[in-house]
Design a protein around this motif. Structure first.
Motif, PDB file in Angstrom:
ATOM      1  N   PRO A 206       0.804  -1.235   0.000  1.00 54.92           N
ATOM      2  CA  PRO A 206       0.000   0.000   0.000  1.00 54.92           C
ATOM      3  C   PRO A 206       0.831   1.277   0.000  1.00 54.92           C
ATOM      4  CG  PRO A 206      -0.851  -1.584   1.591  1.00 54.92           C
ATOM      5  CD  PRO A 206       0.450  -2.127   1.110  1.00 54.92           C
ATOM      6  N   ALA A 207       1.871   1.328   0.825  1.00 54.55           N
ATOM      7  CA  ALA A 207       2.643   2.563   0.932  1.00 54.55           C
ATOM      8  C   ALA A 207       3.365   2.888  -0.370  1.00 54.55           C
ATOM      9  CB  ALA A 207       3.630   2.465   2.088  1.00 54.55           C
ATOM     10  N   LEU A 208       3.951   1.873  -1.022  1.00 54.87           N
ATOM     11  CA  LEU A 208       4.640   2.096  -2.291  1.00 54.87           C
ATOM     12  C   LEU A 208       3.645   2.518  -3.368  1.00 54.87           C
ATOM     13  CD1 LEU A 208       7.240   1.983  -3.953  1.00 54.87           C
ATOM     14  CD2 LEU A 208       6.753  -0.438  -4.398  1.00 54.87           C
ATOM     15  N   TYR A 209       2.506   1.857  -3.428  1.00 57.03           N
ATOM     16  CA  TYR A 209       1.473   2.216  -4.402  1.00 57.03           C
ATOM     17  C   TYR A 209       1.057   3.677  -4.206  1.00 57.03           C
ATOM     18  CZ  TYR A 209      -2.819   1.808  -7.199  1.00 57.03           C
ATOM     19  OH  TYR A 209      -3.799   1.991  -8.140  1.00 57.03           O
ATOM     20  N   ASP A 210       0.815   4.044  -2.957  1.00 57.66           N
ATOM     21  CA  ASP A 210       0.387   5.415  -2.675  1.00 57.66           C
ATOM     22  C   ASP A 210       1.487   6.413  -3.009  1.00 57.66           C
ATOM     23  OD1 ASP A 210      -1.996   4.359  -1.825  1.00 57.66           O
ATOM     24  OD2 ASP A 210      -1.561   4.590   0.321  1.00 57.66           O
ATOM     25  N   GLN A 211       2.733   6.009  -2.835  1.00 63.99           N
ATOM     26  CA  GLN A 211       3.839   6.904  -3.159  1.00 63.99           C
ATOM     27  C   GLN A 211       3.893   7.167  -4.662  1.00 63.99           C
ATOM     28  OE1 GLN A 211       7.773   5.421  -2.130  1.00 63.99           O
ATOM     29  NE2 GLN A 211       8.315   7.406  -1.254  1.00 63.99           N
ATOM     30  N   ILE A 212       3.708   6.120  -5.468  1.00 63.41           N
ATOM     31  CA  ILE A 212       3.693   6.300  -6.922  1.00 63.41           C
ATOM     32  C   ILE A 212       2.510   7.181  -7.334  1.00 63.41           C
ATOM     33  CG2 ILE A 212       3.348   5.092  -9.117  1.00 63.41           C
ATOM     34  CD1 ILE A 212       4.919   2.728  -7.874  1.00 63.41           C
ATOM     35  N   ALA A 213       1.355   6.915  -6.721  1.00 61.47           N
ATOM     36  CA  ALA A 213       0.186   7.741  -7.027  1.00 61.47           C
ATOM     37  C   ALA A 213       0.436   9.195  -6.651  1.00 61.47           C
ATOM     38  CB  ALA A 213      -1.033   7.193  -6.289  1.00 61.47           C
ATOM     39  N   ALA A 214       1.145   9.441  -5.541  1.00 66.26           N
ATOM     40  CA  ALA A 214       1.424  10.811  -5.107  1.00 66.26           C
ATOM     41  C   ALA A 214       2.360  11.522  -6.080  1.00 66.26           C
ATOM     42  CB  ALA A 214       2.026  10.792  -3.704  1.00 66.26           C
ATOM     43  N   VAL A 215       3.322  10.789  -6.666  1.00 64.56           N
ATOM     44  CA  VAL A 215       4.213  11.389  -7.672  1.00 64.56           C
ATOM     45  C   VAL A 215       3.379  11.870  -8.863  1.00 64.56           C
ATOM     46  CG1 VAL A 215       6.049  10.884  -9.335  1.00 64.56           C
ATOM     47  CG2 VAL A 215       6.250  10.064  -6.979  1.00 64.56           C
ATOM     48  N   CYS A 216       2.411  11.059  -9.265  1.00 63.34           N
ATOM     49  CA  CYS A 216       1.547  11.460 -10.374  1.00 63.34           C
ATOM     50  C   CYS A 216       0.645  12.629  -9.988  1.00 63.34           C
ATOM     51  CB  CYS A 216       0.699  10.272 -10.821  1.00 63.34           C
ATOM     52  SG  CYS A 216       1.645   8.887 -11.496  1.00 63.34           S
ATOM     53  N   THR A 217       0.092  12.574  -8.778  1.00 59.59           N
ATOM     54  CA  THR A 217      -0.786  13.655  -8.318  1.00 59.59           C
ATOM     55  C   THR A 217      -0.043  14.984  -8.291  1.00 59.59           C
ATOM     56  OG1 THR A 217      -2.094  12.116  -6.992  1.00 59.59           O
ATOM     57  CG2 THR A 217      -2.227  14.448  -6.407  1.00 59.59           C
ATOM     58  N   ALA A 218       1.215  14.943  -7.845  1.00 55.93           N
ATOM     59  CA  ALA A 218       2.017  16.173  -7.810  1.00 55.93           C
ATOM     60  C   ALA A 218       2.249  16.726  -9.209  1.00 55.93           C
ATOM     61  CB  ALA A 218       3.357  15.888  -7.124  1.00 55.93           C
ATOM     62  N   ALA A 219       2.194  15.840 -10.220  1.00 50.05           N
ATOM     63  CA  ALA A 219       2.363  16.283 -11.612  1.00 50.05           C
ATOM     64  C   ALA A 219       1.030  16.663 -12.251  1.00 50.05           C
ATOM     65  CB  ALA A 219       3.032  15.178 -12.428  1.00 50.05           C
ATOM     66  N   GLY A 220      -0.066  16.591 -11.475  1.00 53.13           N
ATOM     67  CA  GLY A 220      -1.348  17.095 -11.946  1.00 53.13           C
ATOM     68  C   GLY A 220      -2.289  16.057 -12.520  1.00 53.13           C
ATOM     69  N   PHE A 221      -2.067  14.765 -12.262  1.00 55.46           N
ATOM     70  CA  PHE A 221      -2.995  13.769 -12.806  1.00 55.46           C
ATOM     71  C   PHE A 221      -3.061  12.551 -11.889  1.00 55.46           C
ATOM     72  CE2 PHE A 221       1.106  12.393 -14.347  1.00 55.46           C
ATOM     73  CZ  PHE A 221       1.050  11.005 -14.401  1.00 55.46           C
ATOM     74  N   THR A 222      -4.093  11.751 -12.067  1.00 51.75           N
ATOM     75  CA  THR A 222      -4.263  10.487 -11.366  1.00 51.75           C
ATOM     76  C   THR A 222      -3.966   9.357 -12.341  1.00 51.75           C
ATOM     77  OG1 THR A 222      -5.973  11.386  -9.908  1.00 51.75           O
ATOM     78  CG2 THR A 222      -5.884   8.991 -10.143  1.00 51.75           C
TER      79      THR A 222
END
Length: 307
Positions: A206-222
């Motif tokens: 879960p933590a790694l998945y959320d970290q990857i998702a957060a990198v994308c969110t910071a770039a403006g997309f899901t």
């Protein structure tokens, strides 16, 4: 089975006297005076119920009972010495058995050097190495089916488990080699916004998945996940078929598959943590030994930072 009532000092005195057949020499070898030696032998004979030595002037011989007892007495002393040595070796962590769970991607980073270092320091320790993702490792530690875990992104403030970060690494973009942006040396994360993603299921880390998702969110997309795969090698293979792109820890680029390109990303400030995990207050003396071996084992990439 009756408990034997033959104290070790008496057996030791008996064996030494049986070898020397002389009270004076046996006492000197034992580092005691002759009267205490005679008392030890008398007490042993009282427990056996029969004389163990014939004591003639100027001559000491074993009786039939003494000859019968001698091999067993020697073996008892040897077994005890071996048992003490084994207990001390296990207690000190020089020998024993250690069960290690590890995330598959760590076979590309710290696992080989860790095992080499540990094997050099503790060559007779038995190791049971099991490949498993983060969530199963945490469960196995709590269930006591493994002793040590090597995993990514450990949970915070766990009541049962202790963690120590041993390595951090950046993320890279995983792309089909034929993709247009694979021609770039560095990919901006927002360039992946309209691409389907291939990722590990959130349940396995879960933590790694959320970290990857957060990198994308910071770039403006899901990220739009088109396919899941449990292992990074499978993720890369699916990317190579053109099913999507991915973001992965940099060590994954060591999986060399035809049709797959790995590119650095911008921004690359986010790093994923690799940690060693163990049960708090676990008395196994091998656990601090392998944690120490992790500290001693080198990283072979300047982009992989120790601790």
């Amino acid at each position: 089975m009756d408990r034997p009532e033959l104290p070790l000092p008496q057996l030791h005195a008996f064996v030494v006297l049986a070898e020397e057949l002389h009270f004076g020499r046996a006492a000197a070898r034992l580092g005691i005076a002759q009267p205490p030696l005679s008392q030890q032998i008398r007490r042993l004979e009282d427990k056996v119920g029969y004389a163990l030595f014939n004591r003639d002037p100027g001559r000491v011989d074993l009786t039939a009972a003494g000859r019968e007892l001698l091999p067993a007495a020697r073996q008892a002393i040897i077994y005890l010495a071996q048992g003490l040595t084994a207990a001390r070796d296990v207690g000190s962590g020089r020998v024993g058995h250690l069960r290690i769970g590890f995330a598959a991607s760590l076979a590309l980073t710290i696992l080989p050097s860790l095992l080499r270092t540990f094997r050099e320091q503790f060559p007779v320790v038995s190791l049971d190495i099991q490949e498993m993702t983060t969530t199963p490792q945490l469960a196995a530690l709590r269930d006591r089916t493994i002793d040590i875990g090597l995993l990514r992104e450990p949970p915070a403030n766990d009541a049962e488990l202790a963690f120590e970060t041993v390595l951090t690494e950046p993320f890279v973009a995983v792309l089909p080699a034929s993709h247009s942006i694979a021609a770039q040396r560095t990919v901006r994360v927002e360039q992946l916004a309209h691409c389907p993603f291939v990722l590990l299921p959130r349940a396995v880390g879960p933590a790694l998945y959320d970290q990857i998702a957060a990198v994308c969110t910071a770039a403006g997309f899901t990220p739009q996940v088109a396919q899941h795969a449990v292992e990074w090698q499978t993720v890369c293979a699916l990317v190579g078929t053109g099913l999507g792109v991915s973001l992965a820890p940099e060590s994954i680029r060591r999986i060399r598959l035809k049709g797959v390109a790995f590119r650095r990303i911008e921004p690359d400030a986010v790093r994923t943590r690799v940690a060693v995990a163990w049960r708090k207050n676990d008395p196994n003396p091998l656990i601090p030994r392998i944690v120490g071996a992790l500290e001693d084992s080198p990283s072979d990439s300047p982009r992989l930072r120790r601790r």
